[in-house]
Design an enzyme around this catalytic site. Structure first.
Site, short mmCIF file in Angstrom:
data_model
loop_
_atom_site.label_atom_id
_atom_site.label_comp_id
_atom_site.label_asym_id
_atom_site.label_seq_id
_atom_site.Cartn_x
_atom_site.Cartn_y
_atom_site.Cartn_z
N GLU A 9 -5.82 -18.44 19.28
CA GLU A 9 -6.39 -19.42 18.34
C GLU A 9 -7.76 -18.89 17.92
O GLU A 9 -8.61 -18.64 18.78
CB GLU A 9 -6.59 -20.77 19.01
N ARG A 53 -0.09 -22.57 13.25
CA ARG A 53 -0.79 -23.81 12.91
C ARG A 53 -2.11 -23.44 12.23
O ARG A 53 -2.84 -22.56 12.69
CB ARG A 53 -1.06 -24.61 14.18
N TYR A 55 -5.60 -25.31 10.63
CA TYR A 55 -6.26 -26.62 10.53
C TYR A 55 -7.78 -26.47 10.48
O TYR A 55 -8.33 -25.41 10.76
CB TYR A 55 -5.85 -27.53 11.69
N ASP A 57 -11.05 -27.39 12.21
CA ASP A 57 -11.49 -27.82 13.54
C ASP A 57 -12.82 -28.56 13.42
O ASP A 57 -13.44 -28.61 12.37
CB ASP A 57 -11.62 -26.59 14.44
N GLU A 63 -9.37 -23.04 11.55
CA GLU A 63 -8.80 -22.42 12.75
C GLU A 63 -7.34 -22.06 12.49
O GLU A 63 -6.60 -22.82 11.88
CB GLU A 63 -8.90 -23.37 13.95
N THR A 66 -1.87 -18.67 16.18
CA THR A 66 -0.65 -17.87 15.94
C THR A 66 0.56 -18.62 16.48
O THR A 66 0.44 -19.45 17.38
CB THR A 66 -0.71 -16.51 16.68
N TRP A 419 3.91 -28.43 18.34
CA TRP A 419 4.38 -27.26 19.11
C TRP A 419 5.74 -27.49 19.74
O TRP A 419 6.52 -26.56 19.91
CB TRP A 419 3.36 -26.87 20.18
#
Length: 452
Positions: A9, A53, A55, A57, A63, A66, A419
């Site tokens: 991340e 993902r 987004y 943060d 952010e 993977t 997830w």
């Protein structure tokens, strides 16, 4: 070697420079950046067709997380794919700014600190068995992670009351605990918050938040690859000498401030030992372990590179690894620039150069320039990175998520994913729970897709 699930991340720094009157706050810049995402995803927190993902943060930091990867090589390609996706958003946002008459340029930095002293991270995720001793895992890993910056730091010019110093790591100054369940307030080396994103009875997610964000693919390969091998040694019961540090937080700063690796840190036993010696101990065990276990090509490449980096640090001749290791590449660039313009390390233009190394925009960022000129080594190819932007890893749960998202978008169906859940937002509210991150094929998901 057994498969493991990996994930990275990465939080990015964002800023905007202006040529006109109108100025934007970081929040507004981030909103421009994510406008395209919000227009199709109806949110600034979305999952993509490649299983990743994306987004916004806390603190307006974009952010990218993977998708689940089961090889370090795959992880490197997907980490770089995240850069390309964000670069695409940047180009789009700048065009929109200019269309609205706001003269300025947006900058995205893959680094870990901003000029105000704030820190944002690169978090590594390793799936581990629930049945191991998590406490022992952390105890053996911490001396490794504290000194790992010697082989994979991103490098930083740090301004101190005694003048400017070149450090190994950007993140080291911002770590305040060894093991903790917080990520922002106390910033530990290992985060223990128990969110496996998998079957909690079988798995645990080791969340390492001490590492730097790397520009060089080879450095990323070494960072994750070396940690993976050390983890496997602990899991296999390899006997390690007790290298517990008396004060890991003091040690991480002391190690960062000494690029020769020779500065001694104190162990809990009272003995003093250098970062170089600690890394050499882990490397010796790792080399023997990989030879005995018959590691794959990546593991062999990792121990070979690890050895070369430590040799370069020991001899003081860093040239042999200047194409592969971020802190060395950046140091060489800065030294050349200083000589050419006769500048001290504390000069603002040097600080600017330090930052420019991490600029994601390929036509502008320093690292991108080196890559285009063939002056740095690679661990992924451009076609692999291009494919990773659109296609999830084919051997993990990410494949199921990516396929589900792709079909739902093509069929214009309303859906929700995270997830572990895939859900069609229709009357039946059909949901599939995918608890096994190693499972790339699932009849329930196939049926859900077929029903669209």
């Amino acid at each position: 070697m057994e498969r493991r699930i990996f994930g990275l991340e990465t939080e990015y720094g964002v800023t905007c420079t202006y040529r006109g009157q109108r100025r934007l706050s970081p929040d507004e810049v981030a909103r421009y950046l994510f406008r395209r995402v919000v227009s199709w995803g109806r949110s600034s927190n979305v999952f993509l067709r490649n299983g990743a993902r994306l987004y916004l943060d806390v603190g307006s930091h974009p952010e990218y997380a993977t998708p689940e990867c089961d090889s370090v090589a795959d992880l490197v390609a997907h980490d770089r794919a995240g850069e390309r996706i964000l670069e695409g958003l940047l180009v789009d946002a700048e065009k929109r700014l200019h269309d609205e008459g706001i003269a300025g340029e947006i900058y995205l930095f893959k680094n870990n600190t901003d000029s105000a002293g704030n820190s944002y991270g690169c978090h590594e995720n390793y799936l581990v068995s629930r049945h191991g001793e998590f406490g022992r895992l952390a105890d053996v890993l911490i001396p490794f992670l504290v000194t790992r910056q010697l082989i994979c730091g991103a490098g930083k010019v740090l301004q101190t009351p005694r003048g400017a110093v070149y450090c190994l790591s950007q993140r080291a100054e911002h770590i305040w605990e060894g093991v903790s369940s917080a990520t922002t307030r106390s910033r530990p080396i290992i985060n223990t918050r128990d969110e496996p994103h998998a079957d909690a009875e079988r798995y645990r997610r080791l969340h390492v938040i001490v590492g730097d964000s790397n520009m060089n693919e080879v450095t990323t390969l070494l960072k994750v690859g070396a940690a993976d091998i050390v983890l496997r040694m602990i899991e296999s019961g390899v006997v390690m000498r007790d290298l517990t540090l008396e004060n890991p937080i003091r040690a991480i700063r002391e190690v960062s401030h000494d690029i020769t690796g020779r500065r001694k840190v104190r162990l809990a036993s009272g003995k003093e030992i250098s970062a170089l010696e600690i890394q050499q101990e882990y490397l010796a065990k790792a080399t023997e372990f990989v030879e005995r276990r018959g590691g794959d090509q990546t593991a062999k490449r990792v121990v070979e590179l690890w050895g070369r980096v430590l040799s370069a640090v020991e001899t003081g001749d860093l040239e042999p690894v200047a194409r592969e290791i971020d802190w060395v590449t950046k140091l060489r660039l800065i030294e050349r620039y200083q000589r050419k313009h006769d500048l001290p390390l504390s000069h603002p233009r040097v600080a600017q150069m330090d930052l420019a190394y991490h600029d994601l925009r390929r036509g502008r960022g320093l690292y991108g320039l080196l890559e285009r000129r063939g002056q740095v080594d690679r661990a992924a190819t451009d076609p692999e990175i291009f494919e990773a932007k659109e296609t999830p890893p084919q051997t993990t749960r990410a494949r199921l998520r990516g396929e589900f998202i792709r079909h739902a978008q093509e069929k214009r169906r309303d859906f929700t994913v995270d997830w572990v859940h895939l859900k069609l937002n229709d009357q039946a509210q059909r949901t599939v729970l995918c608890k096994d991150p190693f499972r790339a094929y699932d009849e329930r998901v196939e049926r859900l897709i077929a029903s669209m």
